[in-house]
Design a protein around this motif. Sequence first.
Motif, PDB file in Angstrom:
ATOM      1  N   THR A   1       0.860  -1.185   0.000  1.00 44.51           N
ATOM      2  CA  THR A   1       0.000   0.000   0.000  1.00 44.51           C
ATOM      3  C   THR A   1       0.895   1.233   0.000  1.00 44.51           C
ATOM      4  O   THR A   1       1.952   1.251   0.642  1.00 44.51           O
ATOM      5  CB  THR A   1      -0.928   0.029   1.234  1.00 44.51           C
ATOM      6  OG1 THR A   1      -0.150  -0.111   2.433  1.00 44.51           O
ATOM      7  CG2 THR A   1      -1.943  -1.091   1.166  1.00 44.51           C
ATOM      8  N   ARG A   2       0.454   2.293  -0.710  1.00 46.84           N
ATOM      9  CA  ARG A   2       1.224   3.530  -0.796  1.00 46.84           C
ATOM     10  C   ARG A   2       0.309   4.710  -0.485  1.00 46.84           C
ATOM     11  O   ARG A   2      -0.759   4.858  -1.082  1.00 46.84           O
ATOM     12  CB  ARG A   2       1.837   3.693  -2.190  1.00 46.84           C
ATOM     13  CG  ARG A   2       2.892   2.642  -2.506  1.00 46.84           C
ATOM     14  CD  ARG A   2       3.641   2.949  -3.797  1.00 46.84           C
ATOM     15  NE  ARG A   2       2.753   2.970  -4.946  1.00 46.84           N
ATOM     16  CZ  ARG A   2       2.404   1.876  -5.627  1.00 46.84           C
ATOM     17  NH1 ARG A   2       2.819   0.684  -5.233  1.00 46.84           N
ATOM     18  NH2 ARG A   2       1.613   1.984  -6.674  1.00 46.84           N
ATOM     19  N   GLY A   3       0.762   5.510   0.457  1.00 47.67           N
ATOM     20  CA  GLY A   3      -0.008   6.671   0.864  1.00 47.67           C
ATOM     21  C   GLY A   3       0.729   7.976   0.582  1.00 47.67           C
ATOM     22  O   GLY A   3       1.531   8.058  -0.343  1.00 47.67           O
TER      23      GLY A   3
ATOM     24  N   VAL B   1      -1.522  10.594   4.305  1.00 44.79           N
ATOM     25  CA  VAL B   1      -2.403   9.426   4.170  1.00 44.79           C
ATOM     26  C   VAL B   1      -1.566   8.202   4.531  1.00 44.79           C
ATOM     27  O   VAL B   1      -0.562   7.912   3.860  1.00 44.79           O
ATOM     28  CB  VAL B   1      -2.954   9.288   2.735  1.00 44.79           C
ATOM     29  CG1 VAL B   1      -3.820   8.024   2.625  1.00 44.79           C
ATOM     30  CG2 VAL B   1      -3.747  10.524   2.347  1.00 44.79           C
TER      31      VAL B   1
ATOM     32  N   ALA C   1      -0.141   4.666   4.803  1.00 44.87           N
ATOM     33  CA  ALA C   1      -0.113   3.368   4.126  1.00 44.87           C
ATOM     34  C   ALA C   1      -0.362   2.230   5.119  1.00 44.87           C
ATOM     35  O   ALA C   1      -0.939   1.203   4.763  1.00 44.87           O
ATOM     36  CB  ALA C   1       1.229   3.166   3.438  1.00 44.87           C
TER      37      ALA C   1
ATOM     38  N   GLU D   1      -4.113   1.929   5.685  1.00 44.97           N
ATOM     39  CA  GLU D   1      -4.737   1.262   4.542  1.00 44.97           C
ATOM     40  C   GLU D   1      -4.452  -0.238   4.572  1.00 44.97           C
ATOM     41  O   GLU D   1      -5.342  -1.050   4.290  1.00 44.97           O
ATOM     42  CB  GLU D   1      -4.228   1.871   3.235  1.00 44.97           C
ATOM     43  CG  GLU D   1      -4.799   1.219   1.983  1.00 44.97           C
ATOM     44  CD  GLU D   1      -6.311   1.346   1.889  1.00 44.97           C
ATOM     45  OE1 GLU D   1      -6.942   0.410   1.340  1.00 44.97           O
ATOM     46  OE2 GLU D   1      -6.876   2.370   2.353  1.00 44.97           O
TER      47      GLU D   1
ATOM     48  N   THR E   1       4.477   6.169   4.239  1.00 47.54           N
ATOM     49  CA  THR E   1       4.217   6.253   2.807  1.00 47.54           C
ATOM     50  C   THR E   1       4.008   4.884   2.182  1.00 47.54           C
ATOM     51  O   THR E   1       3.204   4.722   1.263  1.00 47.54           O
ATOM     52  CB  THR E   1       5.399   6.948   2.096  1.00 47.54           C
ATOM     53  OG1 THR E   1       5.680   8.185   2.751  1.00 47.54           O
ATOM     54  CG2 THR E   1       5.085   7.197   0.634  1.00 47.54           C
TER      55      THR E   1
ATOM     56  N   PRO F   1      -8.517  -0.007  -2.803  1.00 49.97           N
ATOM     57  CA  PRO F   1      -8.256   0.829  -1.632  1.00 49.97           C
ATOM     58  C   PRO F   1      -9.541   1.179  -0.886  1.00 49.97           C
ATOM     59  O   PRO F   1     -10.604   1.346  -1.504  1.00 49.97           O
ATOM     60  CB  PRO F   1      -7.615   2.087  -2.230  1.00 49.97           C
ATOM     61  CG  PRO F   1      -7.132   1.683  -3.578  1.00 49.97           C
ATOM     62  CD  PRO F   1      -8.070   0.622  -4.056  1.00 49.97           C
TER      63      PRO F   1
ATOM     64  N   ASP G   1      -6.702   8.693  -1.942  1.00 50.50           N
ATOM     65  CA  ASP G   1      -5.295   9.051  -2.151  1.00 50.50           C
ATOM     66  C   ASP G   1      -4.334   7.974  -1.674  1.00 50.50           C
ATOM     67  O   ASP G   1      -3.266   8.259  -1.106  1.00 50.50           O
ATOM     68  CB  ASP G   1      -4.971  10.376  -1.442  1.00 50.50           C
ATOM     69  CG  ASP G   1      -5.784  11.528  -1.987  1.00 50.50           C
ATOM     70  OD1 ASP G   1      -5.943  11.598  -3.229  1.00 50.50           O
ATOM     71  OD2 ASP G   1      -6.273  12.329  -1.182  1.00 50.50           O
ATOM     72  N   VAL G   2      -4.717   6.726  -1.899  1.00 51.40           N
ATOM     73  CA  VAL G   2      -3.858   5.613  -1.510  1.00 51.40           C
ATOM     74  C   VAL G   2      -3.951   4.541  -2.589  1.00 51.40           C
ATOM     75  O   VAL G   2      -4.967   4.430  -3.288  1.00 51.40           O
ATOM     76  CB  VAL G   2      -4.262   5.045  -0.133  1.00 51.40           C
ATOM     77  CG1 VAL G   2      -5.618   4.368  -0.188  1.00 51.40           C
ATOM     78  CG2 VAL G   2      -3.204   4.108   0.414  1.00 51.40           C
ATOM     79  N   GLN G   3      -2.899   3.773  -2.764  1.00 52.84           N
ATOM     80  CA  GLN G   3      -2.861   2.724  -3.782  1.00 52.84           C
ATOM     81  C   GLN G   3      -2.605   1.365  -3.135  1.00 52.84           C
ATOM     82  O   GLN G   3      -1.941   1.267  -2.106  1.00 52.84           O
ATOM     83  CB  GLN G   3      -1.744   3.009  -4.797  1.00 52.84           C
ATOM     84  CG  GLN G   3      -1.955   4.264  -5.621  1.00 52.84           C
ATOM     85  CD  GLN G   3      -0.751   4.556  -6.489  1.00 52.84           C
ATOM     86  OE1 GLN G   3       0.274   5.029  -6.013  1.00 52.84           O
ATOM     87  NE2 GLN G   3      -0.873   4.267  -7.778  1.00 52.84           N
TER      88      GLN G   3
END
Length: 379
Positions: free
Chosen positions: A193-195, A208, A210, A213, A247, A275, A279-281
Amino acid sequence: MDVTQLAFDASSMATGLREWVETESPTYDRAAVNRMMDVASRHLAILGAEIQRIPGTLGYGDCVKASFAHPRRDKPGILILGHLDTVHPLGTLDHFGWRDEDGLCYGPGTLDMKSGNYLSLEAIGQLRKAGFETKLPVTVLFTSDEEVGSPSTRALVEAEAARHRYVLVPEPARRNGGVVTGRYAIARFELETRGLPSHAGLRLGEGVSAIREMAHQIIAIEAMTDADAGYSVGVVNGGQWSNCVSTICRAKALVSATSDEKLAEADERMSNLKPVGADVQVDVKRDVVRPVWTTSDASWSLYEHAARLARGLGFEIPPQNSGGGSDGNFTGAMGIPTLDGLGARGDGPHTLDEHIVTESLAERGRLIAALLVTLDGVV
């Protein structure tokens, strides 16, 4: 003389096993695994084996292949297949050392699966000492990365198994003393996960997380578990500073599926994770997979032969399709007659209560000896 009269002694076997258990060999420590391979190689050399040391790849330890002189050495024979890596990190002995008490032996890797490997070599040794000659040639293959899915050794296992008539896997017996005639698929996944970063103490709302998430994803993944598939997240790493919004967060998940259909479903569900926050992947990559091993007629015939031998030795080995995964998944899925779960009885694999029932060292050693002298390529 028959195999029931061979001089198996569980107490002396436990004494010999201790060195194996006290040679810690976590998968990710190549040098430690190689020290364990040294111990096993010496044991095999004493038995008179011709030993081949196969260098490790992908950062994992070496493997050891051993064969014995036999008049039919060029014919497909019996492969004893085991792994010498464990899940216990170096230093586990400091707080979970070897203990032999009240009919049980404790220690890291005792059950999974150093005892099974050790008793298999004891079976070979007892047969050779008593002058028995097996009808088929026997090969032993000890691998180094089974606990992480055999990423560097699957090709080796499959190639070696293809040259054999039977595969015997001394993984731990089931809780009821049974053996394994089929196994569920095991699929591993890597998640990320990337924030967005920010100063957690000064501008928390601008970041955000990670990690947060990933927490949502873990709950969603494990909630997918049902009677035919188990979903578990076993590794999570994220962040470096408590005053920074993380992040990146990474995790590793494992899915155990009872069928190819459930495996395909798991692959689709994991690939389609979305997600929860803005704003997160979320990225998912499938890692190594152990195929479903469905019991073939040939494997069932091998089991029935082993069950008759066990009854003659005074115990039962009920069959079971099992989770957990082993290198038997590969050989069974190839259609090679495979019998798994031939190792010692015990409980607590992968825990700090891991132990074996000491008397089962002789019990299962005698069964493997009986298999080695009776398998003739007809079963």
